[in-house]
Design a protein around this motif. Structure first.
Motif: not given
Lengths: 175, 290
Positions: A154-175
């Protein structure tokens, strides 16, 4: 002379027994006032048991002399009653929602969140996990039980999911 | 902390970490852009949810605010608290409870050694009798001298157990409370009558059995007391079990059943509870007497 908590940390069974007695006394006092929703849904013995679990699992480790030991135990009992009432409220709401689902579908929280669109793009398992962890304050142990997987997964999955969401948000903001 | 700390962020945000771990994680966040960005994203999500009523402050945080401890409410938290009815009810309920200082005073009163508390609660002839028993109880005993079970059977209910503020009370609660009040007043007849009514309502209550058993000893009915206390001594509640074992051991000694008393005293020593030291001393006293 060692304090009650120091003795309990050192494995003194008498200190542990004293602490359980104090938690029980406080649980009984607090439950006489009913629950925060005005109901009497919190049985004092259940509260004492849950408060003891919380204290020995994490409360004892976290205590660093903030207030007296008895005040600290009293705080644990009060927050335990709140948590028990909240859990009971959540259960009741879920049951009520199931009953009226065909009439009025539940409000979608994603529609109201600023990052709702990003969360919607995530795999459902990730979205569910992030909402439970950050909005529902679910612990890894609870989620491990719910998903039937190891807590470390669960810890590993949470880390991966949070990173994925945060990077998608950063890409969206850059675009 | 050298590895990334993203998995610890939920606990950090909820204030569930002990101070050393929280400090180590903050140190890591100062030097790790990835983890710091994760924290900002998670915090923004939580604050947005808080502002829109999709999450509530944790119970510990709510208590901090009511008790006036910790940091002042953030803008998002203040906005949530201003409009959330559920949190309003919870805060009202927390404010309605006795303050920590009162709870602490009640515990301090409870924690005083019983031998000193005992005479304060008796009066008249009972006071004179109790004073004599306390003198016997406090004086160094010759090895082999047995205590009077009556002097050891009484204990003081926690003041919080005598609270009458809750209403309405069930028939059980009312009888139990009247029983405790009569017990504190050393009105053994009154205590027994009320506790019997409580026991009729809830026969499985170890607490009522214990006080009723104690009142029976104090009223001189040792056999009746033993019958009430035996199930409590076999029960699962450590504090009640220890008290019942202690009284039963002393009743055994008064009845001359040393073997049974020793078994109960040994159980008390092993339980390492409130009576362990006294039980060990009594066992030592009994050894040469056999």
């Amino acid at each position: 002379m060692a304090t009650l908590f120091e003795a309990a940390r050192a494995g003194d069974r008498r200190a542990t027994s004293e602490i359980l007695g104090i938690l029980r006394a406080f649980a009984r006092t607090v439950c006489r006032f009913g629950g925060p929703s005005g109901s009497r849904d919190a049985d004092w013995e259940d509260v004492a048991q849950e408060a003891a679990r919380r204290f020995f699992e994490s409360g004892l480790r976290r205590y660093r002399g903030q207030g007296s030991e008895s005040s600290y135990l009293y705080s644990i009992v009060r927050t335990t009653v709140l948590e028990v009432a909240r859990a009971s409220g959540r259960r009741n709401r879920r049951e009520a929602a199931q009953e009226v689902e065909t009439v009025a579908p539940p409000t979608d929280p994603l529609a109201r969140l600023e990052v709702g669109a990003i969360l919607r793009q995530l795999p459902e398992s990730c979205r569910d996990l992030l909402l439970k962890v950050f909005l529902g304050d679910a612990s890894y142990a609870q989620l491990a039980g719910e998903y039937g997987i190891a807590e470390s997964s669960v810890r590993t999955r949470m880390t991966r999911c949070l990173r994925q969401a945060r990077e998608m948000a950063a890409k969206g903001a850059a675009a | 902390v050298t590895d990334h700390v993203t998995d610890r962020l939920p606990a950090l945000l909820a204030g569930r970490l002990d101070p050393e771990e929280a400090s180590a994680i903050r140190q890591h966040l100062d030097g790790c852009a990835d983890c710091a960005a994760d924290l900002r994203w998670a915090r923004d999500l939580q604050e947005d949810a808080l502002r829109k009523g999709l999450r509530h402050p944790g119970s510990e945080r709510l208590l901090e605010l009511v008790d006036g401890r910790g940091e002042a409410a953030s803008e998002a938290e203040a906005a949530h608290l201003a409009s959330c009815e559920a949190c309003g009810r919870e805060r009202e309920w927390l404010r309605s409870l006795p303050p920590s200082s009162q709870a602490e005073a009640e515990l301090a009163a409870w924690a005083r050694p019983r031998a000193r508390v005992l005479p304060l609660q008796l009066s008249g002839l009972a006071l004179a009798a109790a004073a004599a028993l306390v003198v016997i109880f406090l004086l160094p005993r010759d090895r082999g001298t047995l205590p009077d079970p009556t002097s050891l059977a009484r204990f003081d209910p926690l003041p919080v157990h005598l609270d009458r503020s809750a209403s309405p009370m069930s028939a059980f609660e009312e009888s139990r409370l009247v029983g405790l009040e009569r017990y504190v007043e050393a009105d053994w007849e009154g205590a027994r009558a009320a506790m019997r009514r409580a026991l009729d309502e809830r026969p499985e209550s170890d607490e009522v059995r214990l006080y009723l058993g104690s009142a029976e000893v104090l009223a001189g009915n040792h056999e009746g007391a033993a019958a009430l206390l035996r199930p409590v001594a076999d029960g699962l509640e450590p504090a009640f079990r220890d008290e019942a074992l202690w009284i039963l051991a002393n009743l055994d000694l008064a009845a001359g059943d040393t073997a049974s008393a020793e078994r109960r005293l040994q159980a008390l020593v092993e339980a390492a509870g409130r009576h362990a030291t006294a039980a060990r001393d009594l066992l030592a006293d009994l050894s040469p007497a056999r």
